[in-house]
Enzyme design. Structure first.
Site, PDB file in Angstrom:
ATOM      1  N   LYS A 147       7.153   3.247  -3.184  1.00 16.71           N
ATOM      2  CA  LYS A 147       6.748   1.872  -2.916  1.00 16.71           C
ATOM      3  C   LYS A 147       5.697   1.426  -3.929  1.00 16.71           C
ATOM      4  O   LYS A 147       4.981   2.260  -4.481  1.00 16.71           O
ATOM      5  CB  LYS A 147       6.122   1.774  -1.512  1.00 16.71           C
ATOM      6  CG  LYS A 147       7.114   1.881  -0.366  1.00 16.71           C
ATOM      7  CD  LYS A 147       6.426   1.688   0.965  1.00 16.71           C
ATOM      8  CE  LYS A 147       7.381   1.796   2.129  1.00 16.71           C
ATOM      9  NZ  LYS A 147       8.408   0.739   2.175  1.00 16.71           N
TER      10      LYS A 147
ATOM     11  N   ASP B 119       4.558   6.454   4.953  1.00 16.82           N
ATOM     12  CA  ASP B 119       5.784   6.158   4.219  1.00 16.82           C
ATOM     13  C   ASP B 119       5.436   5.698   2.807  1.00 16.82           C
ATOM     14  O   ASP B 119       5.190   4.518   2.570  1.00 16.82           O
ATOM     15  CB  ASP B 119       6.588   5.080   4.960  1.00 16.82           C
ATOM     16  CG  ASP B 119       7.911   4.776   4.259  1.00 16.82           C
ATOM     17  OD1 ASP B 119       8.277   5.528   3.328  1.00 16.82           O
ATOM     18  OD2 ASP B 119       8.575   3.787   4.660  1.00 16.82           O
TER      19      ASP B 119
ATOM     20  N   ASP C  80      13.499   5.439   0.389  1.00 21.19           N
ATOM     21  CA  ASP C  80      12.602   4.615   1.193  1.00 21.19           C
ATOM     22  C   ASP C  80      13.269   4.116   2.473  1.00 21.19           C
ATOM     23  O   ASP C  80      12.611   3.576   3.355  1.00 21.19           O
ATOM     24  CB  ASP C  80      12.095   3.432   0.348  1.00 21.19           C
ATOM     25  CG  ASP C  80      10.859   2.774   0.949  1.00 21.19           C
ATOM     26  OD1 ASP C  80      10.263   3.357   1.880  1.00 21.19           O
ATOM     27  OD2 ASP C  80      10.484   1.691   0.461  1.00 21.19           O
TER      28      ASP C  80
ATOM     29  N   ARG D 174      15.831   5.299   9.293  1.00 19.27           N
ATOM     30  CA  ARG D 174      17.153   5.413   9.908  1.00 19.27           C
ATOM     31  C   ARG D 174      17.676   6.839   9.840  1.00 19.27           C
ATOM     32  O   ARG D 174      18.447   7.264  10.701  1.00 19.27           O
ATOM     33  CB  ARG D 174      18.116   4.422   9.234  1.00 19.27           C
ATOM     34  CG  ARG D 174      18.285   4.646   7.760  1.00 19.27           C
ATOM     35  CD  ARG D 174      18.846   3.445   7.031  1.00 19.27           C
ATOM     36  NE  ARG D 174      17.844   2.421   6.766  1.00 19.27           N
ATOM     37  CZ  ARG D 174      18.098   1.259   6.160  1.00 19.27           C
ATOM     38  NH1 ARG D 174      19.327   0.974   5.759  1.00 19.27           N
ATOM     39  NH2 ARG D 174      17.132   0.392   5.949  1.00 19.27           N
TER      40      ARG D 174
HETATM   41  N1  BES Z   1       8.700   1.541   6.840  1.00 19.01           N
HETATM   42  C1  BES Z   1       9.500   0.696   6.052  1.00 19.01           C
HETATM   43  C2  BES Z   1       9.683  -0.698   6.662  1.00 19.01           C
HETATM   44  C3  BES Z   1       8.455  -1.538   6.801  1.00 19.01           C
HETATM   45  C4  BES Z   1       8.191  -2.564   5.919  1.00 19.01           C
HETATM   46  C5  BES Z   1       7.595  -1.358   7.866  1.00 19.01           C
HETATM   47  C6  BES Z   1       7.083  -3.369   6.067  1.00 19.01           C
HETATM   48  C7  BES Z   1       6.473  -2.163   8.022  1.00 19.01           C
HETATM   49  C8  BES Z   1       6.228  -3.170   7.124  1.00 19.01           C
HETATM   50  C9  BES Z   1      10.882   1.299   5.861  1.00 19.01           C
HETATM   51  O1  BES Z   1      10.940   2.683   5.851  1.00 19.01           O
HETATM   52  C10 BES Z   1      11.368   0.848   4.529  1.00 19.01           C
HETATM   53  O2  BES Z   1      10.780   1.219   3.560  1.00 19.01           O
HETATM   54  N2  BES Z   1      12.443   0.059   4.512  1.00 19.01           N
HETATM   55  C11 BES Z   1      12.983  -0.428   3.304  1.00 19.01           C
HETATM   56  C12 BES Z   1      14.475  -0.267   3.355  1.00 19.01           C
HETATM   57  C13 BES Z   1      15.164  -0.532   2.056  1.00 19.01           C
HETATM   58  C14 BES Z   1      14.841   0.548   1.069  1.00 19.01           C
HETATM   59  C15 BES Z   1      16.638  -0.594   2.298  1.00 19.01           C
HETATM   60  C16 BES Z   1      12.598  -1.890   3.174  1.00 19.01           C
HETATM   61  O3  BES Z   1      12.575  -2.583   4.195  1.00 19.01           O
HETATM   62  O4  BES Z   1      12.268  -2.322   2.083  1.00 19.01           O
HETATM   63 ZN    ZN Z   2       9.435   3.621   6.872  1.00 13.47          ZN
HETATM   64 MN    MN Z   3      10.546   3.465   3.915  1.00 17.82          MN
END
Ligand code: BES
Ligand code: ZN
Ligand code: MN
Length: 495
Positions: free
Chosen positions: A276, A269, A346, A350
């Site tokens: 990121k 990801d 990101d 979902r």
């Molecule tokens: N894979 C990430 C969530 C994640 C964060 C997993 C830290 C393991 C450790 C997910 O896809 C993500 O990036 N979520 C975002 C959502 C936001 C853009 C609304 C997040 O949590 O920042």
């Molecule tokens: Zn993710």
């Molecule tokens: Mn993500």
């Protein structure tokens, strides 16, 4: 690791290391209260009492003391493992003590152990799981293994061996070995664990243990209309897959429960166009931990044959910012027919989970449980201790929470009030894929709920618990294999 039960008198056991558990207490009488421990104290002429009095033996949780040539025993070493306070000593504490024992021995390259237990099958399960999980090291790519020798042979010594304990040990062994298998999948770097490679591993496993396995490719997903999943995948050169594994019990039939297990498998990801930051981006190889645990659960079911039908659905993609990547603001149409405005690329988990959940509904599932490293927000809320548990059905949620407690995994219930749905409003589509700054783990779960309803459903956000940031006395740093044991416990006890 070979692991077996034995009921020989402790004094007669010939082994590299005989281990007992001591409690943390004010006086040695309390600290050495376990019958097996007391017996060794007596056999050694009060050796343990002396150690306790001197303060060298404290019984503090997961502390280990390795003593050579114990008097009057055939064992070469006596290892005393701290169990913590007696009142608080339960399955979780024994699992950890056994894990600490395995790691203490491994670091000294002692490959054989006999652990004295009081006898219940719950103790056998916790001890066996703890030893097998504690012995794991994610060192596959180290050409020189520096973490000592793994445990080759473990014996659980109980007052007498019965069939129930044998069955409990066999079950614990399958579960814990599979949990380590899951940890291996999660530890793989993203160049060695693409969606295609994950599907291959699932296929191999299904062939080995006799499960049905279907892998939907992107052409098939296009035909079906999985626009949300495909939208995430389109920025990567790696093609997406939807891995489907099916387990059928002997007595299948109409009106029987059919559980759908959905696991997020983003093999890397990067965030996509909503890229990121560089710091810690490497960690995003573990964004497939939910999918790996779900595949692992099926590996257990194929061997332990639960009474209900289970289908695993694992959407696997790589989230990359390639030239064909989806852009913030793009609108995709999900398999359910609902449209989504992708305001942040990101928030991809979902999106892929949504299409997999609709597919689960269409596959005849009557209940859904999902596991996903879904949000950073759950890490802010619960840290690295508890995974978040969300649901639209209190009965199923209670069942999952109870299963987690029995299995020794930590879950904490999170709210899902209708008010949170407001945050997912979109001007141009049915919903947006992100909320605002607040309650990020809940808005993510709220998004999934749209695709789970009306089926009873539980969502486990494991972003904070699937990867251990620092090693513990009882567990290596790295992938944990959570929530495999909760899923297994839930399904094996389902009536
Ligand atoms: N894979 C990430 C969530 C994640 C964060 C997993 C830290 C393991 C450790 C997910 O896809 C993500 O990036 N979520 C975002 C959502 C936001 C853009 C609304 C997040 O949590 O920042
Ligand atoms: Zn993710
Ligand atoms: Mn993500």
């Amino acid at each position: 690791m070979q692991i077996a039960l034995n009921s020989m008198p402790l004094e007669h056991i010939e082994t590299e290391a005989l281990a007992v558990i001591a409690y943390q207490a004010d006086d040695p009488e309390q600290g050495l209260a376990r019958p097996t421990t007391r017996r060794l104290d007596e056999a050694t002429g009060g050796w343990l009492t002396d150690l306790y009095r001197s303060g060298e033996l404290t019984g503090k949780a997961n502390e280990t003391l390795v003593l050579h040539r114990p008097p009057n025993l055939r064992a070469k070493r006596l290892v005393i493992v701290g169990g913590g306070k007696r009142e608080r000593f339960g399955g979780m504490e024994l699992r950890r003590a056994a894990g600490a024992l395995a790691r203490a021995l491994r670091s000294r390259s002692i490959a054989q152990v006999a652990l004295a237990l009081e006898g219940s099958s719950a103790e056998v399960v916790a001890a066996a799981e703890g030893l097998i999980l504690g012995d794991y090291e994610p060192d596959r790519y180290k050409t020189e293994k520096k973490n000592g020798k793994p445990l080759a042979e473990a014996t659980l010594v109980v007052p007498s061996v019965d069939g129930e304990q044998q069955a409990a040990l066999e079950r614990a062994r399958v579960v814990a070995e599979t949990q380590n298998w899951v940890r291996d999948l999660v530890a793989e770097p993203a160049n060695r664990m693409t969606p295609t490679l994950l599907a291959e591993r699932a296929r191999e496993m299904a062939a080995q243990f006799g499960l049905e396995c279907d892998v939907l490719d992107s052409a098939r997903m296009q035909q079906l209309g999985m626009g949300a999943l495909l939208g995430v995948a389109q920025g990567s050169a790696e093609p997406p897959v939807l891995i489907v594994l099916r387990y059928q019990p002997q007595a299948a039939g109409e009106g029987r429960p059919h559980l759908g297990l959905i696991g997020k498998a983003v093999t890397f990801d990067s965030g996509g166009i909503s890229l990121k930051p560089a710091e810690n981006m490497d960690k995003m190889k573990y964004d497939m931990a939910g999918g790996a645990a779900v595949i692992g659960a099926m590996r257990v079911f194929a061997q332990l044959k639960p009474a209900i039908a289970v289908t695993a659905l694992v959407p696997a993609v790589e989230n990359m910012p390639g030239g064909r990547a989806q852009r913030p603001g793009d609108v995709v149409k999900t398999l359910s027919g609902k449209t989504v405005e992708v305001l942040n690329t990101d928030a991809e988990g979902r999106l892929i989970m949504a299409d997999a959940m609709t597919y689960a509904q269409r596959s005849g599932c009557t209940h859904l449980v999902d596991a996903a490293t879904l949000t950073g927000a759950i890490v802010v809320a619960l840290g690295h201790v508890n995974a978040g548990a969300f649901g639209n059905d209190q009965a199923l949620l209670d069942r999952v929470l109870a299963a987690a407690r029995t299995a020794g995994e930590k879950l904490w219930p999170m709210p899902l009030d209708d008010e949170y749905k407001e945050l997912l409003k979109s001007v141009v589509a049915d919903m947006s894929n992100v909320g605002n700054r607040w309650a990020g783990a809940i808005t993510a779960a709220m998004f999934l709920k749209e695709f789970a309803d009306p089926l009873p459903w539980v969502h486990l956000d494991i972003a904070g618990t699937a990867w251990l940031e620092d090693s513990k006395p009882y567990l290596a740093k790295g992938p944990t294999g959570i929530p495999l044991r909760t899923l297994v416990q839930l399904v094996l006890e389902w009536r």
